[in-house]
Motif scaffolding. Structure first.
Motif, PDB file in Angstrom:
ATOM      1  N   THR A 231       0.726  -1.256   0.040  1.00 54.61           N
ATOM      2  CA  THR A 231      -0.053   0.003   0.194  1.00 54.61           C
ATOM      3  C   THR A 231       0.931   1.168   0.007  1.00 54.61           C
ATOM      4  O   THR A 231       0.371   2.298   0.040  1.00 54.61           O
ATOM      5  N   PHE A 232       2.173   0.992  -0.037  1.00 54.59           N
ATOM      6  CA  PHE A 232       3.231   2.166  -0.063  1.00 54.59           C
ATOM      7  C   PHE A 232       3.250   2.986  -1.470  1.00 54.59           C
ATOM      8  O   PHE A 232       3.421   2.033  -2.414  1.00 54.59           O
ATOM      9  N   GLU A 233       3.420   4.286  -1.412  1.00 53.78           N
ATOM     10  CA  GLU A 233       3.849   4.843  -2.764  1.00 53.78           C
ATOM     11  C   GLU A 233       5.240   5.030  -2.773  1.00 53.78           C
ATOM     12  O   GLU A 233       5.905   5.402  -1.698  1.00 53.78           O
ATOM     13  N   VAL A 234       5.734   4.536  -3.981  1.00 48.76           N
ATOM     14  CA  VAL A 234       6.901   4.635  -4.063  1.00 48.76           C
ATOM     15  C   VAL A 234       7.495   6.390  -4.512  1.00 48.76           C
ATOM     16  O   VAL A 234       6.670   6.880  -5.393  1.00 48.76           O
ATOM     17  N   SER A 235       8.493   7.047  -3.707  1.00 50.69           N
ATOM     18  CA  SER A 235       8.945   8.159  -3.931  1.00 50.69           C
ATOM     19  C   SER A 235       9.822   8.263  -4.932  1.00 50.69           C
ATOM     20  O   SER A 235      10.034   9.470  -5.660  1.00 50.69           O
ATOM     21  N   SER A 236      10.786   7.280  -4.978  1.00 50.70           N
ATOM     22  CA  SER A 236      11.893   7.352  -6.002  1.00 50.70           C
ATOM     23  C   SER A 236      12.438   5.996  -6.480  1.00 50.70           C
ATOM     24  O   SER A 236      12.457   5.145  -5.583  1.00 50.70           O
ATOM     25  N   ILE A 237      13.143   6.018  -7.340  1.00 50.45           N
ATOM     26  CA  ILE A 237      13.633   4.872  -7.828  1.00 50.45           C
ATOM     27  C   ILE A 237      15.044   5.241  -8.301  1.00 50.45           C
ATOM     28  O   ILE A 237      15.294   6.079  -9.163  1.00 50.45           O
ATOM     29  N   LYS A 238      16.349   4.842  -7.991  1.00 49.93           N
ATOM     30  CA  LYS A 238      17.418   4.971  -8.200  1.00 49.93           C
ATOM     31  C   LYS A 238      18.234   3.543  -8.903  1.00 49.93           C
ATOM     32  O   LYS A 238      18.068   2.658  -8.175  1.00 49.93           O
ATOM     33  N   VAL A 239      18.829   3.621  -9.882  1.00 48.25           N
ATOM     34  CA  VAL A 239      19.598   2.535 -10.461  1.00 48.25           C
ATOM     35  C   VAL A 239      21.067   2.577 -10.114  1.00 48.25           C
ATOM     36  O   VAL A 239      21.813   3.737 -10.822  1.00 48.25           O
ATOM     37  N   TYR A 240      21.798   1.907  -9.917  1.00 52.14           N
ATOM     38  CA  TYR A 240      23.375   1.919  -9.528  1.00 52.14           C
ATOM     39  C   TYR A 240      23.909   0.936 -10.491  1.00 52.14           C
ATOM     40  O   TYR A 240      23.383  -0.474 -10.447  1.00 52.14           O
ATOM     41  N   ASP A 241      25.231   1.107 -10.999  1.00 50.71           N
ATOM     42  CA  ASP A 241      25.967   0.112 -11.561  1.00 50.71           C
ATOM     43  C   ASP A 241      26.729  -0.761 -10.591  1.00 50.71           C
ATOM     44  O   ASP A 241      26.572  -0.600  -9.462  1.00 50.71           O
ATOM     45  N   SER A 242      27.408  -1.778 -11.151  1.00 44.78           N
ATOM     46  CA  SER A 242      28.090  -2.616 -10.144  1.00 44.78           C
ATOM     47  C   SER A 242      29.277  -2.017  -9.295  1.00 44.78           C
ATOM     48  O   SER A 242      29.804  -2.526  -8.378  1.00 44.78           O
ATOM     49  N   LEU A 243      29.630  -0.731  -9.742  1.00 43.73           N
ATOM     50  CA  LEU A 243      30.646  -0.028  -9.014  1.00 43.73           C
ATOM     51  C   LEU A 243      30.051   1.053  -8.016  1.00 43.73           C
ATOM     52  O   LEU A 243      30.759   1.669  -7.462  1.00 43.73           O
ATOM     53  N   GLY A 244      28.584   1.098  -8.073  1.00 41.78           N
ATOM     54  CA  GLY A 244      27.980   1.801  -7.189  1.00 41.78           C
ATOM     55  C   GLY A 244      27.710   3.485  -7.527  1.00 41.78           C
ATOM     56  O   GLY A 244      27.392   4.112  -6.736  1.00 41.78           O
ATOM     57  N   LYS A 245      27.826   3.432  -8.781  1.00 45.17           N
ATOM     58  CA  LYS A 245      27.573   4.874  -9.561  1.00 45.17           C
ATOM     59  C   LYS A 245      26.149   4.787  -9.588  1.00 45.17           C
ATOM     60  O   LYS A 245      25.585   3.952 -10.146  1.00 45.17           O
ATOM     61  N   LEU A 246      25.705   5.930  -9.325  1.00 50.57           N
ATOM     62  CA  LEU A 246      24.414   6.401  -9.850  1.00 50.57           C
ATOM     63  C   LEU A 246      24.149   6.613 -11.150  1.00 50.57           C
ATOM     64  O   LEU A 246      24.718   7.455 -11.686  1.00 50.57           O
ATOM     65  N   VAL A 247      23.355   5.950 -12.176  1.00 49.98           N
ATOM     66  CA  VAL A 247      23.328   5.982 -13.612  1.00 49.98           C
ATOM     67  C   VAL A 247      21.838   6.174 -14.108  1.00 49.98           C
ATOM     68  O   VAL A 247      21.801   6.515 -14.986  1.00 49.98           O
ATOM     69  N   LEU A 248      20.825   6.116 -12.993  1.00 46.35           N
ATOM     70  CA  LEU A 248      19.428   6.734 -13.470  1.00 46.35           C
ATOM     71  C   LEU A 248      18.817   6.805 -12.293  1.00 46.35           C
ATOM     72  O   LEU A 248      18.907   6.256 -11.274  1.00 46.35           O
ATOM     73  N   GLU A 249      17.974   7.899 -12.214  1.00 46.68           N
ATOM     74  CA  GLU A 249      16.871   8.120 -11.142  1.00 46.68           C
ATOM     75  C   GLU A 249      15.485   8.563 -11.579  1.00 46.68           C
ATOM     76  O   GLU A 249      15.594   9.611 -12.667  1.00 46.68           O
ATOM     77  N   GLN A 250      14.532   8.220 -11.082  1.00 50.55           N
ATOM     78  CA  GLN A 250      13.245   8.918 -11.310  1.00 50.55           C
ATOM     79  C   GLN A 250      12.508   9.173 -10.144  1.00 50.55           C
ATOM     80  O   GLN A 250      12.378   8.299  -9.060  1.00 50.55           O
ATOM     81  N   ASN A 251      12.073  10.390  -9.952  1.00 53.79           N
ATOM     82  CA  ASN A 251      11.472  10.605  -8.785  1.00 53.79           C
ATOM     83  C   ASN A 251       9.752  10.459  -9.012  1.00 53.79           C
ATOM     84  O   ASN A 251       9.400  10.815 -10.183  1.00 53.79           O
ATOM     85  N   LYS A 252       9.091  10.065  -8.165  1.00 53.56           N
ATOM     86  CA  LYS A 252       7.424   9.786  -8.460  1.00 53.56           C
ATOM     87  C   LYS A 252       7.345   8.816  -9.607  1.00 53.56           C
ATOM     88  O   LYS A 252       6.505   9.430 -10.603  1.00 53.56           O
ATOM     89  N   PRO A 253       8.060   7.782  -9.688  1.00 51.70           N
ATOM     90  CA  PRO A 253       8.131   7.084 -10.917  1.00 51.70           C
ATOM     91  C   PRO A 253       6.807   6.417 -11.155  1.00 51.70           C
ATOM     92  O   PRO A 253       6.035   6.061 -10.275  1.00 51.70           O
ATOM     93  N   SER A 254       6.774   5.851 -12.612  1.00 54.79           N
ATOM     94  CA  SER A 254       5.445   5.013 -12.908  1.00 54.79           C
ATOM     95  C   SER A 254       6.004   3.712 -12.707  1.00 54.79           C
ATOM     96  O   SER A 254       7.020   3.382 -12.357  1.00 54.79           O
ATOM     97  N   THR A 255       5.124   2.628 -12.958  1.00 52.76           N
ATOM     98  CA  THR A 255       5.581   1.413 -13.014  1.00 52.76           C
ATOM     99  C   THR A 255       6.406   1.049 -14.169  1.00 52.76           C
ATOM    100  O   THR A 255       6.864  -0.141 -14.162  1.00 52.76           O
ATOM    101  N   GLN A 256       6.687   1.944 -15.161  1.00 57.16           N
ATOM    102  CA  GLN A 256       7.546   1.457 -16.402  1.00 57.16           C
ATOM    103  C   GLN A 256       8.778   2.462 -16.403  1.00 57.16           C
ATOM    104  O   GLN A 256       8.848   3.592 -16.130  1.00 57.16           O
ATOM    105  N   ILE A 257      10.112   1.519 -16.296  1.00 53.31           N
ATOM    106  CA  ILE A 257      11.295   2.244 -16.267  1.00 53.31           C
ATOM    107  C   ILE A 257      12.051   1.945 -17.623  1.00 53.31           C
ATOM    108  O   ILE A 257      12.326   0.764 -17.757  1.00 53.31           O
TER     109      ILE A 257
END
Length: 285
Positions: A231-257
């Protein structure tokens, strides 16, 4: 001789039964019992005869400003209890197994109830649980094996404006699936909070979310879909590579990335909600 001994034993048992006392440390509580003609000695002395209270069925303590409800455990026949308007840091009704209705709202002017836990799992006969503006409530356990006959109503209002029980994030129930799907009897419940249902809230928010969030397809080439059973709303989604670098970010994301622009390999997707976060592994082909 045996007859006299038996008679003496019976009289002794009766005397002990009627002389047993229950401690009532809160003077407002005891005064209320005197005013309701329950406390038979009629004086404030920090105690009441247990025989005065163990047959009481209805106890209306509305706006009595009680701070300590010690002694309520010996009201073993109690079916109706209203402690609304009191200032309680603990509300324990686990011994009141006959209880059918429980009212425990804060006072109208200001939030006055400060208990963080409300556990009615022992109250198998409970039909009504009503409490307004329980702003300190963190843990609610209504898993009593009889949710089918229970109505839970926990609204929140402060100074005439609606509010939210921000500290409550999990409610323990009999049937997690039915509650999450808003099926009966949970369809008729009202809890003014951003929370999820579980059959075991002791698992914690992160562990619970782990079972309720998933990505598909995984592996994927271009589009990743988020499946959210909570029942929780997702506030953000962050994608990191295998080295821990942020490569993608979405705030208030949809169900499709859209991850088509990312290189192939292993990535870590962090899902943020208002109460917790979790990380899922995905593979980009």
């Amino acid at each position: 001789m045996k007859r006299y001994c038996l008679l003496f034993t019976i009289l002794l048992f009766v005397f002990i039964s009627y002389s047993q006392t229950t401690i009532i440390p809160d003077t407002y509580f005891e005064q209320a019992l005197i005013d309701l003609e329950i406390d038979s000695d009629g004086i404030i002395n920090g105690q009441v005869l247990t025989s005065d209270i163990d047959t009481v069925i209805t106890l209306n303590l509305y706006n009595i400003f009680i701070q300590d409800l010690t002694g309520i455990e010996d009201f073993t026949a109690l079916e109706y209890l209203d402690v609304s308007g009191s200032s309680l840091s603990v509300l324990d009704v686990s011994y009141n197994t006959q209880l059918r209705e429980l009212y425990c709202s804060s006072s109208i002017a200001n939030p006055s109830m400060f208990f963080t836990t409300l556990d009615v799992s022992n109250n198998v006969n409970l039909e009504v649980l009503y409490g307004e503006t329980l702003v300190e409530l963190e843990n609610l356990n209504v898993k009593n094996g009889n949710n089918s006959m229970l109505i839970v109503t926990l609204p929140c209002e402060f100074e005439g404006e609606p509010c939210e029980l921000t500290k409550l994030n999990c409610v323990t129930v009999d049937d997690e699936e039915a509650a999450t799907n808003n099926e009966l009897p949970y369809l008729n419940w009202y809890i003014q909070a951003d929370f999820f249902y579980s059959e075991d809230c002791s698992l914690g928010t992160e562990e619970e979310l782990e079972t309720q969030f998933s990505f598909y397809p995984n592996p994927t080439k271009d589009v990743l879909y988020l499946y959210n059973e909570s029942t929780f709303e997702v506030s953000s989604i962050k994608v990191y590579d295998s080295l821990g670098k942020l490569v993608l970010e979405q705030n208030k994301p949809s169900t499709q990335i859209d991850i088509a622009s990312l290189s192939t390999g292993l990535f870590f997707v962090q899902i943020e909600t208002a109460y917790s976060s979790l990380v899922k592994k995905i593979i980009k082909e």
